[in-house]
Design a protein around this motif. Structure first.
Motif, mmCIF file in Angstrom:
data_model
loop_
_atom_site.group_PDB
_atom_site.id
_atom_site.type_symbol
_atom_site.label_atom_id
_atom_site.label_comp_id
_atom_site.label_asym_id
_atom_site.label_seq_id
_atom_site.Cartn_x
_atom_site.Cartn_y
_atom_site.Cartn_z
ATOM 1 N N ARG A 158 0.850 -1.233 0.245
ATOM 2 C CA ARG A 158 -0.077 0.011 0.124
ATOM 3 C C ARG A 158 0.954 1.260 -0.087
ATOM 4 O O ARG A 158 1.724 1.350 0.878
ATOM 5 N N GLN A 159 0.745 2.194 -1.003
ATOM 6 C CA GLN A 159 1.610 3.221 -1.037
ATOM 7 C C GLN A 159 0.568 4.590 -1.188
ATOM 8 O O GLN A 159 -0.444 4.464 -1.749
ATOM 9 N N GLU A 160 0.903 5.539 -0.257
ATOM 10 C CA GLU A 160 -0.166 6.664 -0.184
ATOM 11 C C GLU A 160 0.433 7.416 -1.238
ATOM 12 O O GLU A 160 1.529 7.954 -1.658
#
Length: 167
Positions: free
Chosen positions: A92-94
């Motif tokens: 998960r990458q913001e």
């Protein structure tokens, strides 16, 4: 001898002369073509020999390679490799609002630009003329086909009415 026979002999001689000249010309042109082809073949062989000499010279300069390791491109059929690997976990990458807007607008702009290019190209005068030509040709073809179908239907009706009259 009468003049008709002379004319006939003269015409025959002319035909024979034309045939001989034609055969001679064909023979000469075939000989020239064969000679030209032989010259081209000799030139190609000379070029090939020159390339071979150059390749041999380059091969002497390069030291021979020693195969130290064998490479396997695929692992299909290897018993130590599992057939079904587990899917990689999702990372998960913001995304910042700026990055998201950049991606969203970038894709939209590319789509709009490509659509605009397609519309501009479709509406060009060349394409409009081509489409109009094809439409006219199709209308003519359909008109001819309708005429053929109408004639065939009339022919069929006439044949049917003649069969009924005969019965």
């Amino acid at each position: 001898m009468d003049s008709g026979l002379w004319w006939l002999l003269l015409a025959g001689l002319a035909v024979v002369l034309v045939a001989v000249l034609t055969a001679w010309r064909v023979t000469v042109s075939a000989t020239r073509a064969r000679r030209r082809l032989a010259d081209e073949l000799a030139a190609s062989r000379e070029e090939l020999a020159a390339v071979q000499r150059r390749l041999d010279g380059l091969a002497r300069r390069v030291p021979p390679a020693t195969p130290s390791q064998e490479f396997v491109i695929t692992t299909a059929g290897s018993p130590d490799v599992p057939t079904e690997s587990a899917p990689a976990p999702l990372v998960r990458q913001e995304l910042s609002a700026r990055q998201f807007a950049s991606v969203a607008l970038g894709e939209s702009l590319v789509t709009i630009a490509s659509f605009g290019y397609g519309v501009r190209r479709a509406l060009s005068p060349e394409n409009r003329n081509r489409i109009a030509f094809e439409m006219r040709r199709e209308v003519r073809r359909a008109r001819k086909q309708r005429r053929r179908d109408l004639k065939e239907a009339k022919r069929h009706l006439r044949a049917q009415s003649l069969d009924e009259d005969a019965a």
